[in-house]
Motif scaffolding. Sequence first.
Motif, PDB file in Angstrom:
ATOM      1  N   ARG A 261     -11.396 -10.358   1.705  1.00 56.80           N
ATOM      2  CA  ARG A 261     -10.430 -10.913   2.652  1.00 56.80           C
ATOM      3  C   ARG A 261      -9.008 -10.440   2.330  1.00 56.80           C
ATOM      4  O   ARG A 261      -8.226 -10.127   3.245  1.00 56.80           O
ATOM      5  CB  ARG A 261     -10.483 -12.441   2.610  1.00 56.80           C
ATOM      6  CG  ARG A 261     -11.806 -13.046   3.040  1.00 56.80           C
ATOM      7  CD  ARG A 261     -12.056 -12.962   4.514  1.00 56.80           C
ATOM      8  NE  ARG A 261     -11.121 -13.752   5.285  1.00 56.80           N
ATOM      9  CZ  ARG A 261     -11.218 -13.928   6.609  1.00 56.80           C
ATOM     10  NH1 ARG A 261     -12.202 -13.359   7.286  1.00 56.80           N
ATOM     11  NH2 ARG A 261     -10.326 -14.660   7.254  1.00 56.80           N
ATOM     12  N   LEU A 262      -8.683 -10.357   1.051  1.00 60.73           N
ATOM     13  CA  LEU A 262      -7.371  -9.850   0.661  1.00 60.73           C
ATOM     14  C   LEU A 262      -7.203  -8.383   1.056  1.00 60.73           C
ATOM     15  O   LEU A 262      -6.131  -7.964   1.510  1.00 60.73           O
ATOM     16  CB  LEU A 262      -7.171  -9.996  -0.849  1.00 60.73           C
ATOM     17  CG  LEU A 262      -6.715 -11.358  -1.368  1.00 60.73           C
ATOM     18  CD1 LEU A 262      -6.685 -11.352  -2.889  1.00 60.73           C
ATOM     19  CD2 LEU A 262      -5.346 -11.726  -0.817  1.00 60.73           C
ATOM     20  N   SER A 263      -8.256  -7.605   0.872  1.00 63.89           N
ATOM     21  CA  SER A 263      -8.201  -6.171   1.172  1.00 63.89           C
ATOM     22  C   SER A 263      -8.003  -5.905   2.655  1.00 63.89           C
ATOM     23  O   SER A 263      -7.439  -4.862   3.038  1.00 63.89           O
ATOM     24  CB  SER A 263      -9.484  -5.489   0.691  1.00 63.89           C
ATOM     25  OG  SER A 263      -9.652  -5.630  -0.703  1.00 63.89           O
ATOM     26  N   MET A 264      -8.463  -6.825   3.486  1.00 67.09           N
ATOM     27  CA  MET A 264      -8.359  -6.631   4.930  1.00 67.09           C
ATOM     28  C   MET A 264      -6.915  -6.656   5.412  1.00 67.09           C
ATOM     29  O   MET A 264      -6.559  -6.013   6.399  1.00 67.09           O
ATOM     30  CB  MET A 264      -9.174  -7.709   5.655  1.00 67.09           C
ATOM     31  CG  MET A 264     -10.677  -7.564   5.501  1.00 67.09           C
ATOM     32  SD  MET A 264     -11.599  -9.032   6.058  1.00 67.09           S
ATOM     33  CE  MET A 264     -11.062  -9.153   7.771  1.00 67.09           C
ATOM     34  N   LYS A 265      -6.063  -7.407   4.703  1.00 68.68           N
ATOM     35  CA  LYS A 265      -4.688  -7.597   5.175  1.00 68.68           C
ATOM     36  C   LYS A 265      -3.618  -7.084   4.208  1.00 68.68           C
ATOM     37  O   LYS A 265      -2.432  -7.248   4.481  1.00 68.68           O
ATOM     38  CB  LYS A 265      -4.448  -9.081   5.458  1.00 68.68           C
ATOM     39  CG  LYS A 265      -5.305  -9.639   6.588  1.00 68.68           C
ATOM     40  CD  LYS A 265      -4.904 -11.064   6.930  1.00 68.68           C
ATOM     41  CE  LYS A 265      -5.710 -11.591   8.102  1.00 68.68           C
ATOM     42  NZ  LYS A 265      -5.312 -12.977   8.482  1.00 68.68           N
ATOM     43  N   ASN A 266      -4.055  -6.504   3.089  1.00 69.27           N
ATOM     44  CA  ASN A 266      -3.080  -6.070   2.089  1.00 69.27           C
ATOM     45  C   ASN A 266      -3.464  -4.704   1.524  1.00 69.27           C
ATOM     46  O   ASN A 266      -4.645  -4.386   1.401  1.00 69.27           O
ATOM     47  CB  ASN A 266      -3.003  -7.073   0.940  1.00 69.27           C
ATOM     48  CG  ASN A 266      -2.568  -8.450   1.379  1.00 69.27           C
ATOM     49  OD1 ASN A 266      -1.385  -8.728   1.523  1.00 69.27           O
ATOM     50  ND2 ASN A 266      -3.535  -9.336   1.615  1.00 69.27           N
ATOM     51  N   ASP A 267      -2.452  -3.930   1.190  1.00 72.35           N
ATOM     52  CA  ASP A 267      -2.668  -2.625   0.565  1.00 72.35           C
ATOM     53  C   ASP A 267      -2.762  -2.834  -0.951  1.00 72.35           C
ATOM     54  O   ASP A 267      -1.814  -2.575  -1.698  1.00 72.35           O
ATOM     55  CB  ASP A 267      -1.508  -1.695   0.919  1.00 72.35           C
ATOM     56  CG  ASP A 267      -1.709  -0.296   0.354  1.00 72.35           C
ATOM     57  OD1 ASP A 267      -2.865   0.051   0.011  1.00 72.35           O
ATOM     58  OD2 ASP A 267      -0.705   0.432   0.235  1.00 72.35           O
ATOM     59  N   LEU A 268      -3.911  -3.314  -1.409  1.00 71.14           N
ATOM     60  CA  LEU A 268      -4.051  -3.741  -2.802  1.00 71.14           C
ATOM     61  C   LEU A 268      -3.813  -2.615  -3.797  1.00 71.14           C
ATOM     62  O   LEU A 268      -3.348  -2.864  -4.911  1.00 71.14           O
ATOM     63  CB  LEU A 268      -5.438  -4.350  -3.029  1.00 71.14           C
ATOM     64  CG  LEU A 268      -5.750  -5.648  -2.271  1.00 71.14           C
ATOM     65  CD1 LEU A 268      -7.126  -6.164  -2.689  1.00 71.14           C
ATOM     66  CD2 LEU A 268      -4.686  -6.709  -2.511  1.00 71.14           C
ATOM     67  N   LYS A 269      -4.130  -1.404  -3.411  1.00 68.47           N
ATOM     68  CA  LYS A 269      -4.001  -0.302  -4.375  1.00 68.47           C
ATOM     69  C   LYS A 269      -2.564  -0.057  -4.792  1.00 68.47           C
ATOM     70  O   LYS A 269      -2.309   0.624  -5.789  1.00 68.47           O
ATOM     71  CB  LYS A 269      -4.611   0.981  -3.804  1.00 68.47           C
ATOM     72  CG  LYS A 269      -3.916   1.569  -2.614  1.00 68.47           C
ATOM     73  CD  LYS A 269      -4.614   2.846  -2.169  1.00 68.47           C
ATOM     74  CE  LYS A 269      -3.932   3.494  -0.973  1.00 68.47           C
ATOM     75  NZ  LYS A 269      -4.021   2.630   0.238  1.00 68.47           N
ATOM     76  N   ASN A 270      -1.616  -0.630  -4.050  1.00 70.16           N
ATOM     77  CA  ASN A 270      -0.207  -0.500  -4.404  1.00 70.16           C
ATOM     78  C   ASN A 270       0.403  -1.846  -4.807  1.00 70.16           C
ATOM     79  O   ASN A 270       1.634  -2.004  -4.792  1.00 70.16           O
ATOM     80  CB  ASN A 270       0.584   0.087  -3.232  1.00 70.16           C
ATOM     81  CG  ASN A 270       0.213   1.538  -2.978  1.00 70.16           C
ATOM     82  OD1 ASN A 270       0.177   2.342  -3.914  1.00 70.16           O
ATOM     83  ND2 ASN A 270      -0.075   1.867  -1.736  1.00 70.16           N
ATOM     84  N   MET A 271      -0.464  -2.801  -5.181  1.00 73.20           N
ATOM     85  CA  MET A 271       0.028  -4.153  -5.468  1.00 73.20           C
ATOM     86  C   MET A 271      -0.434  -4.629  -6.845  1.00 73.20           C
ATOM     87  O   MET A 271      -1.476  -4.209  -7.346  1.00 73.20           O
ATOM     88  CB  MET A 271      -0.464  -5.129  -4.396  1.00 73.20           C
ATOM     89  CG  MET A 271      -0.052  -4.766  -2.980  1.00 73.20           C
ATOM     90  SD  MET A 271      -0.672  -5.919  -1.736  1.00 73.20           S
ATOM     91  CE  MET A 271       0.453  -7.292  -1.981  1.00 73.20           C
ATOM     92  N   THR A 272       0.378  -5.511  -7.434  1.00 75.64           N
ATOM     93  CA  THR A 272       0.023  -6.180  -8.682  1.00 75.64           C
ATOM     94  C   THR A 272      -0.458  -7.587  -8.350  1.00 75.64           C
ATOM     95  O   THR A 272       0.224  -8.338  -7.635  1.00 75.64           O
ATOM     96  CB  THR A 272       1.224  -6.259  -9.638  1.00 75.64           C
ATOM     97  OG1 THR A 272       1.603  -4.937 -10.012  1.00 75.64           O
ATOM     98  CG2 THR A 272       0.875  -7.057 -10.888  1.00 75.64           C
ATOM     99  N   ILE A 273      -1.626  -7.941  -8.867  1.00 78.98           N
ATOM    100  CA  ILE A 273      -2.230  -9.254  -8.599  1.00 78.98           C
ATOM    101  C   ILE A 273      -2.176 -10.090  -9.870  1.00 78.98           C
ATOM    102  O   ILE A 273      -2.571  -9.623 -10.948  1.00 78.98           O
ATOM    103  CB  ILE A 273      -3.692  -9.123  -8.129  1.00 78.98           C
ATOM    104  CG1 ILE A 273      -3.810  -8.102  -6.998  1.00 78.98           C
ATOM    105  CG2 ILE A 273      -4.232 -10.483  -7.709  1.00 78.98           C
ATOM    106  CD1 ILE A 273      -3.051  -8.461  -5.750  1.00 78.98           C
TER     107      ILE A 273
END
Length: 364
Positions: A261-273
């Motif tokens: 669900r997070l991946s659908m709305k966010n560019d995770l590869k450029n984000m710190t979680i």
Amino acid sequence: MTSAFPHWKNRKGIVPFMEEGAEPLLKKALASGKLTLSSEPEIVSLSKNIVITIGTPVDEFLNPEFKMITTAFEKLLPYFTNEQLIILRSTVFPGTTDWLSQWLKSRNKSPLISFCPERVVQGKAIEEILNLPQIVCGTTLEAEQAASNLFNLIGIEIVRLTPMEGEFSKLFSNAYRYITFAIANQFYMITTSAGVDYERVMNGVKYHYPRLDGLAGAGFAAGPCLFKDTMQLNSFAKNEFFLGQAAMNINEGLVLYIVERLSMKNDLKNMTIGLLGMAFKSNNDDARASLSYKMKKVLAFKAKKILTTDPYVATDEDLKPIDEVIAQSDILILCAPHKQYKSLDTKGKPVVDIWGFLGKGTLF
């Protein structure tokens, strides 16, 4: 028995894990001179009653693993006598108690063998052991009575079962809880996918409606017991415990659902979680089998960087101070709803809170 914790801490009256009310009792026992600590197996030869806290974990194929029990008893075998009572306290595969009795007899040892499963919630053992009935099982009536006599010393109610009945009772208890958590998590995923707030649905349907008092909130269901014991029961049922299998897929799959669900709305590869809470449950320091670490592993393939924090866990060198995690993270995920997080200032950072703990929504 060899302890997983340093003995010097115990000898100084420091309990090396979180257990309410345990430290004063430890200090009192040490002061009395009646508590002896040793990692040498021969110490069991000095005891009339021997409590074994080794259970049967599951292996990589989700089948029970007996090596820990057999290894321990092989080391202790020379020090057993026929006048002793051996009590198994941890969860074991159905039939283990009777098997152990026969295994010892085949080696010319005939101590009394009992299975008396611990039923307490981690962190509340001191309180609950005095208030919950104790299931007592013995391979003989003499063993059953000897174990009952031991627990009668603390004045608790005794429930007598056969060894197999007792072993099933412990597995049923943990599998039932695991399944009820899976129901809540499945409901959460259904409503969230539909754009509906599960917390509002749950609060509405439970309001003054006692039939649904047992409906849980969503959250990570893991730890060293629930998953393992459900899989033991599935193994015993020849992989036909379909409710248990479904519960495992749901509870383990919740992490994958959140990441997807997070991946659908966010560019995770450029984000710190940032992951808040790495223990397997709230207000505890035990990180064994915590789904927080599954979340960390899954996100390692999706996000630029993962930061983790926990106010209690002391076994993970990668943990960072919470202020640092909040400051450096683009998105925060509440993995364990520790009480310290209730009024947490997240500095406006978006938070995934499937527990409904912070009142910040789930970002979905």
